[in-house]
Design an enzyme around this catalytic site. Structure first.
Site, PDB file in Angstrom:
ATOM      1  N   ASP A  44     -20.640 -53.752 124.347  1.00  0.00           N
ATOM      2  CA  ASP A  44     -19.318 -53.621 123.720  1.00  0.00           C
ATOM      3  C   ASP A  44     -18.619 -52.361 124.238  1.00  0.00           C
ATOM      4  O   ASP A  44     -18.992 -51.244 123.906  1.00  0.00           O
ATOM      5  CB  ASP A  44     -19.489 -53.541 122.198  1.00  0.00           C
ATOM      6  CG  ASP A  44     -18.178 -53.600 121.448  1.00  0.00           C
ATOM      7  OD1 ASP A  44     -17.104 -53.478 122.080  1.00  0.00           O
ATOM      8  OD2 ASP A  44     -18.225 -53.752 120.210  1.00  0.00           O
ATOM      9  N   TYR A  78      -7.993 -55.464 114.542  1.00  0.00           N
ATOM     10  CA  TYR A  78      -6.791 -54.799 115.045  1.00  0.00           C
ATOM     11  C   TYR A  78      -5.753 -55.807 115.524  1.00  0.00           C
ATOM     12  O   TYR A  78      -6.047 -56.682 116.347  1.00  0.00           O
ATOM     13  CB  TYR A  78      -7.188 -53.886 116.193  1.00  0.00           C
ATOM     14  CG  TYR A  78      -6.195 -52.816 116.586  1.00  0.00           C
ATOM     15  CD1 TYR A  78      -6.058 -51.664 115.829  1.00  0.00           C
ATOM     16  CD2 TYR A  78      -5.451 -52.932 117.753  1.00  0.00           C
ATOM     17  CE1 TYR A  78      -5.189 -50.657 116.214  1.00  0.00           C
ATOM     18  CE2 TYR A  78      -4.580 -51.926 118.147  1.00  0.00           C
ATOM     19  CZ  TYR A  78      -4.450 -50.790 117.368  1.00  0.00           C
ATOM     20  OH  TYR A  78      -3.588 -49.795 117.754  1.00  0.00           O
ATOM     21  N   SER A 130     -14.729 -55.203 113.627  1.00  0.00           N
ATOM     22  CA  SER A 130     -13.899 -54.332 114.445  1.00  0.00           C
ATOM     23  C   SER A 130     -13.075 -53.393 113.552  1.00  0.00           C
ATOM     24  O   SER A 130     -13.643 -52.632 112.787  1.00  0.00           O
ATOM     25  CB  SER A 130     -13.032 -55.164 115.388  1.00  0.00           C
ATOM     26  OG  SER A 130     -12.454 -54.359 116.387  1.00  0.00           O
ATOM     27  N   GLN A 131     -11.736 -53.448 113.620  1.00  0.00           N
ATOM     28  CA  GLN A 131     -10.949 -52.631 112.689  1.00  0.00           C
ATOM     29  C   GLN A 131     -11.336 -52.946 111.252  1.00  0.00           C
ATOM     30  O   GLN A 131     -11.463 -52.046 110.412  1.00  0.00           O
ATOM     31  CB  GLN A 131      -9.465 -52.894 112.883  1.00  0.00           C
ATOM     32  CG  GLN A 131      -8.585 -52.177 111.850  1.00  0.00           C
ATOM     33  CD  GLN A 131      -7.126 -52.564 111.959  1.00  0.00           C
ATOM     34  OE1 GLN A 131      -6.313 -51.788 112.439  1.00  0.00           O
ATOM     35  NE2 GLN A 131      -6.792 -53.773 111.520  1.00  0.00           N
ATOM     36  N   HIS A 140     -17.516 -57.249 122.732  1.00  0.00           N
ATOM     37  CA  HIS A 140     -16.958 -56.995 121.404  1.00  0.00           C
ATOM     38  C   HIS A 140     -16.968 -58.218 120.492  1.00  0.00           C
ATOM     39  O   HIS A 140     -16.742 -58.083 119.297  1.00  0.00           O
ATOM     40  CB  HIS A 140     -15.538 -56.443 121.540  1.00  0.00           C
ATOM     41  CG  HIS A 140     -15.021 -55.823 120.282  1.00  0.00           C
ATOM     42  ND1 HIS A 140     -15.747 -54.891 119.555  1.00  0.00           N
ATOM     43  CD2 HIS A 140     -13.857 -56.003 119.594  1.00  0.00           C
ATOM     44  CE1 HIS A 140     -15.039 -54.519 118.493  1.00  0.00           C
ATOM     45  NE2 HIS A 140     -13.907 -55.193 118.494  1.00  0.00           N
TER      46      HIS A 140
END
Length: 322
Positions: free
Chosen positions: A273, A92, A187-188, A303
């Site tokens: 996370d 992100y 992640s994203q 994360h």
């Protein structure tokens, strides 16, 4: 941060409450069909990077709406035959960055393609340069509520379509082997990877790390960290619209793409996370349809997940597939 989510046995049994739209497949079939009405027009321009062990190409291809999307294709120097292909999607706020930021996969003897994420590329790393020319309804700052008024307008409809086209663009280069293509991302980028895994039926594998964009009904109320928190802040102003918002997000939930997964998969999750809570990751992992799947769990990480340890795990895992 101590453990805040479900216990291990609960994580492995957990199933999302996200409701799959009845027209989920029709929606995505129509979306990709419309995208393919535009010529892919993948262009590969050699770049002088000063690097001697790899060849780098500045790539432009037509994504959603025929809009130009950028990427880098990196090949080991001296490649003469089609190579296994790793297609990567970024986290992100990031973009494709600079070529020397992404040398791991070409160093392993594979072709590596990294996609710029439209409208992002301004929060970290070397940046990006792909615009998002589509407007939308009022949204909270960030990307999570852009176009959230309707599935057709939602930001990630464009991003996921770009990602499918990115696979097609990377595969169109003569030195990549379409039959040995894997998708990866964190992640994203992990959420995009899961979507691609549900939309592209002939991948050799996928490896999403601490993936975002999964199990929206739980994520939106479990964590107060961004980016998921953008949803709650939007609803804080737009009172009474929670069901409409969740109805839109259901078309983009990794859980529903996972149920269509047709390739081997290596996931990772981190138990501390708070950005992408482990239960939301397990929601997608548990739904992943292909029986050849595994998940690496990092007990004391937030994360950042496994970081270089997970990269090592992926290098070992990929030997069996590409």
């Amino acid at each position: 941060m101590p453990l805040f989510d479900l216990a291990d046995d609960e994580l492995r049994a957990y199933r999302s409450a996200s409701v799959e739209p009845e027209d989920f497949d029709a929606f995505w079939s129509k979306t990709l069909q419309e995208a393919r009405e535009h010529e892919l027009d993948a262009r590969f321009e050699p770049v002088d990077t000063g690097l001697t062990t790899v060849l780098v190409y500045d790539v432009t291809f037509a994504g959603f709406g025929g809009h130009p999307v950028k990427g880098w294709l990196t090949l080991p120097s001296g490649a003469t035959e089609p190579l296994p292909l790793v297609v990567e999607f970024v986290g992100y706020g990031g973009g494709r960055g600079l070529p020397h930021e992404h040398l791991l996969w070409a160093s392993s003897g594979r072709a590596h393609f990294i996609m710029d994420t439209r409208g992002q590329g301004s929060a970290w790393g070397g940046g990006g340069g792909t615009a998002d020319p589509v407007g939308g309804a009022p949204a909270y700052p960030g990307f999570m509520t852009r176009g959230i008024d309707a599935p057709d307008n939602y930001y990630y409809r464009r991003v996921f379509t770009d990602a499918v086209r990115a696979v097609e663009a990377a595969r169109s280069h003569p030195l990549t082997d379409a039959a040995r293509t894997v998708a990866i991302g964190g992640s994203q980028g992990g959420g995009i990877t899961i979507a691609v895994g549900g939309l592209v039926p002939d991948l050799a594998g996928i490896a999403p790390d601490v993936p975002f964009l999964c199990d929206f009904p739980r994520a939106a109320i479990l964590t107060d960290r961004h980016p998921y928190r953008e949803i709650g802040l939007f609803l804080k102003t737009h009172r009474g619209r929670a069901q409409d918002v969740l109805g839109t997000l259901a078309y983009f939930d990794g859980v529903h793409f996972a149920s269509r997964g047709s390739a081997p998969a290596l996931f990772s999750a981190a138990l501390e996370d708070q950005t992408c809570p482990p239960s939301t990751v397990f929601a997608a992992f548990n739904a992943w349809a292909h029986e050849d799947k595994a998940i690496e769990v990092y007990d004391f990480n937030d994360h950042e997940g496994g970081g270089p340890y997970q990269e090592a795990a992926k290098l070992r895992w990929l030997r069996s597939y590409v």
